[in-house]
Design an enzyme around this catalytic site. Structure first.
Site, PDB file in Angstrom:
ATOM      1  N   ARG A  36     -29.937   6.861  77.150  1.00  0.00           N
ATOM      2  CA  ARG A  36     -28.802   7.612  76.854  1.00  0.00           C
ATOM      3  C   ARG A  36     -27.610   7.429  77.841  1.00  0.00           C
ATOM      4  O   ARG A  36     -26.641   7.229  77.294  1.00  0.00           O
ATOM      5  CB  ARG A  36     -29.051   9.170  76.681  1.00  0.00           C
ATOM      6  CG  ARG A  36     -29.976   9.701  75.597  1.00  0.00           C
ATOM      7  CD  ARG A  36     -30.091  10.902  75.596  1.00  0.00           C
ATOM      8  NE  ARG A  36     -31.226  11.175  76.882  1.00  0.00           N
ATOM      9  CZ  ARG A  36     -32.611  11.639  76.424  1.00  0.00           C
ATOM     10  NH1 ARG A  36     -33.022  11.672  75.248  1.00  0.00           N
ATOM     11  NH2 ARG A  36     -33.412  11.820  77.445  1.00  0.00           N
ATOM     12  N   ILE A  37     -27.796   7.648  79.044  1.00  0.00           N
ATOM     13  CA  ILE A  37     -26.621   7.636  79.805  1.00  0.00           C
ATOM     14  C   ILE A  37     -26.033   6.346  80.072  1.00  0.00           C
ATOM     15  O   ILE A  37     -24.984   6.106  80.183  1.00  0.00           O
ATOM     16  CB  ILE A  37     -26.844   8.347  81.141  1.00  0.00           C
ATOM     17  CG1 ILE A  37     -27.420   9.789  81.104  1.00  0.00           C
ATOM     18  CG2 ILE A  37     -25.885   8.245  82.328  1.00  0.00           C
ATOM     19  CD1 ILE A  37     -27.932  10.514  82.321  1.00  0.00           C
ATOM     20  N   HIS A  66     -24.076  14.509  94.217  1.00  0.00           N
ATOM     21  CA  HIS A  66     -24.820  14.907  93.158  1.00  0.00           C
ATOM     22  C   HIS A  66     -24.172  15.370  92.295  1.00  0.00           C
ATOM     23  O   HIS A  66     -24.274  16.528  91.593  1.00  0.00           O
ATOM     24  CB  HIS A  66     -26.056  15.458  93.528  1.00  0.00           C
ATOM     25  CG  HIS A  66     -27.177  15.283  92.435  1.00  0.00           C
ATOM     26  ND1 HIS A  66     -28.669  14.966  92.738  1.00  0.00           N
ATOM     27  CD2 HIS A  66     -27.160  14.877  91.070  1.00  0.00           C
ATOM     28  CE1 HIS A  66     -29.301  14.699  91.828  1.00  0.00           C
ATOM     29  NE2 HIS A  66     -28.568  14.925  90.749  1.00  0.00           N
ATOM     30  N   ALA A  82     -28.704   7.778  89.565  1.00  0.00           N
ATOM     31  CA  ALA A  82     -30.170   8.069  88.934  1.00  0.00           C
ATOM     32  C   ALA A  82     -30.740   9.040  89.864  1.00  0.00           C
ATOM     33  O   ALA A  82     -30.600  10.123  89.735  1.00  0.00           O
ATOM     34  CB  ALA A  82     -30.628   6.619  88.793  1.00  0.00           C
ATOM     35  N   ARG A  83     -31.671   8.233  90.787  1.00  0.00           N
ATOM     36  CA  ARG A  83     -32.243   9.032  91.834  1.00  0.00           C
ATOM     37  C   ARG A  83     -32.050   8.335  93.261  1.00  0.00           C
ATOM     38  O   ARG A  83     -32.143   7.090  93.138  1.00  0.00           O
ATOM     39  CB  ARG A  83     -33.613   9.232  91.576  1.00  0.00           C
ATOM     40  CG  ARG A  83     -33.899  10.515  90.402  1.00  0.00           C
ATOM     41  CD  ARG A  83     -33.565  11.845  91.029  1.00  0.00           C
ATOM     42  NE  ARG A  83     -33.809  13.157  90.084  1.00  0.00           N
ATOM     43  CZ  ARG A  83     -32.920  13.552  89.338  1.00  0.00           C
ATOM     44  NH1 ARG A  83     -31.523  13.097  89.429  1.00  0.00           N
ATOM     45  NH2 ARG A  83     -33.268  14.457  88.503  1.00  0.00           N
ATOM     46  N   GLU A 117     -31.441  13.742 100.141  1.00  0.00           N
ATOM     47  CA  GLU A 117     -30.455  14.678  99.875  1.00  0.00           C
ATOM     48  C   GLU A 117     -30.725  16.000  99.959  1.00  0.00           C
ATOM     49  O   GLU A 117     -31.935  16.537  99.569  1.00  0.00           O
ATOM     50  CB  GLU A 117     -29.698  14.231  98.276  1.00  0.00           C
ATOM     51  CG  GLU A 117     -30.423  14.673  97.330  1.00  0.00           C
ATOM     52  CD  GLU A 117     -29.677  14.136  96.014  1.00  0.00           C
ATOM     53  OE1 GLU A 117     -29.602  13.102  95.759  1.00  0.00           O
ATOM     54  OE2 GLU A 117     -29.375  14.984  95.286  1.00  0.00           O
ATOM     55  N   PHE A 143     -31.676   1.383  80.071  1.00  0.00           N
ATOM     56  CA  PHE A 143     -30.515   1.543  79.098  1.00  0.00           C
ATOM     57  C   PHE A 143     -30.853   2.599  78.199  1.00  0.00           C
ATOM     58  O   PHE A 143     -31.064   2.517  76.869  1.00  0.00           O
ATOM     59  CB  PHE A 143     -30.655   0.031  78.181  1.00  0.00           C
ATOM     60  CG  PHE A 143     -29.425   0.013  77.227  1.00  0.00           C
ATOM     61  CD1 PHE A 143     -28.033  -0.140  77.990  1.00  0.00           C
ATOM     62  CD2 PHE A 143     -29.218  -0.564  76.122  1.00  0.00           C
ATOM     63  CE1 PHE A 143     -27.036  -0.252  77.357  1.00  0.00           C
ATOM     64  CE2 PHE A 143     -28.335  -0.773  75.380  1.00  0.00           C
ATOM     65  CZ  PHE A 143     -27.081  -0.740  76.183  1.00  0.00           C
TER      66      PHE A 143
END
Ligand code: DGY
Length: 323
Positions: free
Chosen positions: A158-159, A289, A241-242, A271, A156
């Site tokens: 910033r994004i 991405h 995210a990743r 990726e 939780f």
């Protein structure tokens, strides 16, 4: 005084490259190809500053060069899991990143994925482009209503908070989240967000689960087969995210078996060579991405790197110092 010698590893937006040329003795990357480990090591021996990005893995073995000329890695991006920051610190390297400026656009891509996968927009677009759309009918490509559904956020920061704001205030979505370091209660209330005590609780209760935790050794395969099995059969997973936060093989199985309804993905393990099984899944929306990929944000990211590196060479602590 001579200007710091700087290497930029990829093409950056033109206004940022122009500013770099004014401020530094800069080598730009006309070819825009990711550098290999040997090229990165050569850069660390030859430049005062290297400006890498997510496509430049800098593990301990790559960082340990002699003589190390580089003093600062001005990373273009908020995520820095491609850099072994502990090794960097031990070698006396400063590492900076670019938070804040990409928050809204990355949250927008999470919203895009949520809406696309719920409303089967990728499938619909494929039909239209393939000339296979036979016309309107009451049962054509029925998706899932988003308004009023529960959004679950893992992490939780910033994004995630920006996504919560859009989802709660724009789509009337109750928001639940798990974060080991939750913000103050009044902030949660303003975002219509309530905390859960574990990742598992969020997975069990949410209709859409969006991942917003950092990529790290600890978070590798945080979402694995066992945890995917906790999600509701009608729920969707969103990952901006990743890639390695999710066990991609387990996710593919869950999507194939319809154990969950769908996934919206912007990032992948390995990726850009994602697992080819993803391409066969109609219930997966696949973006390359794009989280921070707007003109405004990419310029702001580059300018933020410049701000950090300029401060460093002026003897100040950069605003976004990681180590
Ligand atoms: C980041 O900044 O870490 C993104 O993944 C690249 O936009």
């Amino acid at each position: 005084m001579s200007k710091p010698k700087v290497l930029v590893t990829r093409r950056w937006p033109a206004p940022v490259e122009a500013r770099l040329q004014e401020l530094f003795d800069v080598t730009l990357d006309e070819a825009d190809q990711p550098l290999g480990p040997q090229q990165l090591q050569e850069a660390l021996r030859s430049y005062d500053c290297v400006m890498p990005t997510v496509t430049d893995p800098l593990p301990a073995e790559v960082l340990q060069v002699e003589p190390l000329r580089t003093k600062i890695l001005g990373n273009f991006g908020v995520g820095y899991n491609h850099i072994d920051v502990e090794s960097a610190k031990a070698l006396g390297l400063t590492v900076t990143n670019t938070p804040d400026v990409l928050t809204d656009c990355t949250a927008d891509i999470a919203m895009t994925l949520m809406l696309m996968v719920a409303r089967r927009a990728g499938e619909g677009e494929r039909q239209v482009r393939a000339g296979q759309w036979s016309g309107w009918r009451p049962t054509h490509l029925l998706g899932t209503k988003v308004v009023g559904k529960t959004l679950g956020l893992i992490g939780f920061g910033r994004i995630a908070r920006a996504m919560a704001k859009k989802a709660h205030h724009g789509f009337d979505m109750p928001v639940i989240f798990y974060d080991p370091y939750p913000p103050a209660d009044d902030l949660c209330q303003a975002l219509g967000a309530s905390r859960r005590g574990s990742v598992e609780e969020v997975l069990q209760q949410a209709d859409f689960v969006a991942l917003h935790c950092p990529g790290s050794k600890e978070n590798r395969h945080l979402i694995n087969a066992e945890r995917l099995a906790l999600m509701k059969p009608g729920a969707y997973l969103i990952n901006t995210a990743r890639g390695d936060v999710v066990d991609n093989e387990a996710l593919i199985q869950a999507l194939k078996n319809k154990a969950i309804a769908g996934a919206g993905l912007d990032v992948y393990e390995g990726e850009p060579r994602l697992n080819p099984s993803f391409l066969e899944l109609e219930n997966a929306v696949l973006l390359p991405h794009l989280g921070s990929a707007t003109e405004e944000t990419r310029i702001a990211m580059g300018m933020r790197v410049i701000e950090n590196v300029t401060a460093f060479f002026a003897g100040q602590t950069p605003r976004d110092k990681v180590v």
